[in-house]
Design a protein around this motif. Structure first.
Motif, PDB file in Angstrom:
ATOM      1  N   SER A   1      -1.423   5.323  10.469  1.00  0.00           N
ATOM      2  CA  SER A   1      -1.046   4.151  10.403  1.00  0.00           C
ATOM      3  C   SER A   1      -2.534   2.606   9.398  1.00  0.00           C
ATOM      4  N   GLN A   2      -2.701   2.782  10.735  1.00  0.00           N
ATOM      5  CA  GLN A   2      -3.939   2.096  11.042  1.00  0.00           C
ATOM      6  C   GLN A   2      -4.742   1.385  10.018  1.00  0.00           C
TER       7      GLN A   2
ATOM      8  N   ARG B   1      -3.810   2.598   6.027  1.00  0.00           N
ATOM      9  CA  ARG B   1      -3.477   2.342   5.324  1.00  0.00           C
ATOM     10  C   ARG B   1      -2.587   1.046   5.724  1.00  0.00           C
ATOM     11  N   SER B   2      -3.172   0.632   6.728  1.00  0.00           N
ATOM     12  CA  SER B   2      -2.712  -0.912   6.673  1.00  0.00           C
ATOM     13  C   SER B   2      -3.816  -2.306   6.454  1.00  0.00           C
ATOM     14  N   ALA B   3      -5.014  -1.105   7.142  1.00  0.00           N
ATOM     15  CA  ALA B   3      -6.289  -1.760   6.341  1.00  0.00           C
ATOM     16  C   ALA B   3      -6.629  -1.440   5.528  1.00  0.00           C
ATOM     17  N   HIS B   4      -5.786  -1.269   4.473  1.00  0.00           N
ATOM     18  CA  HIS B   4      -5.747  -1.071   3.348  1.00  0.00           C
ATOM     19  C   HIS B   4      -5.314  -2.025   2.454  1.00  0.00           C
ATOM     20  N   ALA B   5      -3.861  -2.410   2.403  1.00  0.00           N
ATOM     21  CA  ALA B   5      -3.169  -2.984   2.634  1.00  0.00           C
ATOM     22  C   ALA B   5      -3.888  -4.663   3.015  1.00  0.00           C
ATOM     23  N   GLU B   6      -4.470  -4.509   3.936  1.00  0.00           N
ATOM     24  CA  GLU B   6      -4.977  -6.284   3.965  1.00  0.00           C
ATOM     25  C   GLU B   6      -6.508  -5.907   3.677  1.00  0.00           C
TER      26      GLU B   6
ATOM     27  N   THR C   1      -1.420   7.385  14.107  1.00  0.00           N
ATOM     28  CA  THR C   1      -1.569   6.346  14.230  1.00  0.00           C
ATOM     29  C   THR C   1      -3.393   5.770  13.815  1.00  0.00           C
TER      30      THR C   1
ATOM     31  N   ARG D   1      -4.953  -7.126  -0.132  1.00  0.00           N
ATOM     32  CA  ARG D   1      -4.499  -8.524  -0.365  1.00  0.00           C
ATOM     33  C   ARG D   1      -5.588  -9.811  -0.098  1.00  0.00           C
TER      34      ARG D   1
END
Length: 332
Positions: free
Chosen positions: A108-109, A111-116, A105, A119
């Motif tokens: 995953s978080q 990676r999501s924070a990096h993508a955000e 988790t 962006r």
């Protein structure tokens, strides 16, 4: 003639029998009760439970009513023991399989924070470029704006009879406006640079979280396997030993009323375990069903709980949290 000592012993025995009879009267009342119009009494039904290698009845006063307890010492055969051990190991395997949820988790978080963060940085870069382009366009306009015979030095239309500004005054005004516009651009660029650094810091922090979670993900996989093997070995040792199982069924009885079932629980090594509806009171053949249900995930060892206790990594919550070994050194 009977000796005096023998007379005393006979009297004592009679007194004990009277006391026992007094206690038995309440137990007997429970035994003689028919639940819901059953064909057999409680006593008759429980006497037919073949899984009991021995039984015992007792009574006590609780809150002005009598609580009668039936204890069935269970015959623990290999089939029940092996099924329980199998269930314990299955529960342990399930817990081990779920152990890496926290680190996956976190990964995953991250990676999501990096993508955000990427962006957001890209969106802001587009906005920054547009704002700089607008300032540059204004600077270029000021720098190339021709002197007009019909516009005053303040940029308003000349009134009738008003002389146009001379070239020197016009250029002085242009220079003043360029200084202001270039100052605004420098301020804008400084703000953009500060925001770029913040955006890059967010990206770098997310990358670090990804690296940390990835590293811990590998450690988790190793420790999950090691901890599983340790606890599985403990399970084997536990089930190789002898254990006592007792089913305790309690009834509440009031004088002049019917007995009511209160609870039914399985005691393992005299420690109370799970409880369930006493289906064996409806049919003595269902005691096997009752025992199978209560021991299907183990026989009181609680291997999943032991896995959590033995697992050496902990997840620290909070902004400065993360993962760490519970002790100063990794477990071996």
């Amino acid at each position: 003639m009977i000796p005096l000592n023998d007379i005393k012993l006979i009297g004592l025995s009679f007194s004990l029998c009277m006391l026992a009879a007094c206690g038995d009267s309440k137990i007997s009342a429970v035994k003689d009760t028919r639940l819901g119009g059953d064909e057999f009494t409680i006593g008759e039904t429980l006497s037919k439970v073949k899984e009991c290698k021995s039984t015992d009845w007792s009574s006590e006063i609780v809150n002005n009513s009598t609580v009668v307890t039936h204890i069935c010492a269970v015959k623990l055969d290999d089939e029940l023991l092996n099924a329980s051990k199998k269930g314990e190991l299955a529960a342990l395997k399930t817990r081990a399989g779920l152990a890496n949820i926290s680190v996956t988790t976190a990964l995953s978080q991250a990676r999501s924070a990096h993508a955000e963060a990427v962006r957001f940085s890209q969106e802001r870069s587009t906005q920054w470029a547009r704002r700089v382009a607008e300032v540059d366009k204004r600077i270029e306009y000021i720098a190339t704006e021709p002197r007009s015979q019909f516009i005053s030095i303040n940029g308003t239309a000349l009134r009738r009879g008003e002389a146009p500004p001379d070239a020197a005054a016009w250029e002085a005004r242009r220079s003043e406006h360029l200084v202001v516009a270039n100052g605004e651009k420098e301020k804008l660029l400084a703000e953009i640079e500060a925001e770029k650094q913040k955006a890059q810091a967010a990206i770098d922090a997310a990358l670090k979280q990804i690296d940390d979670a990835t590293a811990w993900n590998e450690k988790y996989a190793q420790e999950i396997q090691r901890t599983y093997e340790v606890v599985a070995k403990e399970v084997g040792t536990y089930y190789d030993k002898s254990h006592t199982l007792k089913v305790k069924t309690t009834f509440r009885y009031r004088e002049g009323g019917n007995a009511e079932p209160v609870s039914a629980a399985l005691f393992i090594d005299d420690l109370e375990g799970r409880s369930a509806m006493p289906v064996y009171l409806m049919d003595p053949k269902r005691m096997r069903e009752y025992l199978t249900y209560l021991t299907k995930n183990g026989m009181g060892m609680e291997a999943p709980r032991l896995f959590d206790e033995r697992f050496p990594i902990e997840n620290i919550s909070g902004p400065d949290g993360g993962f760490r070994y519970k002790s100063s050194k990794p477990a071996t």
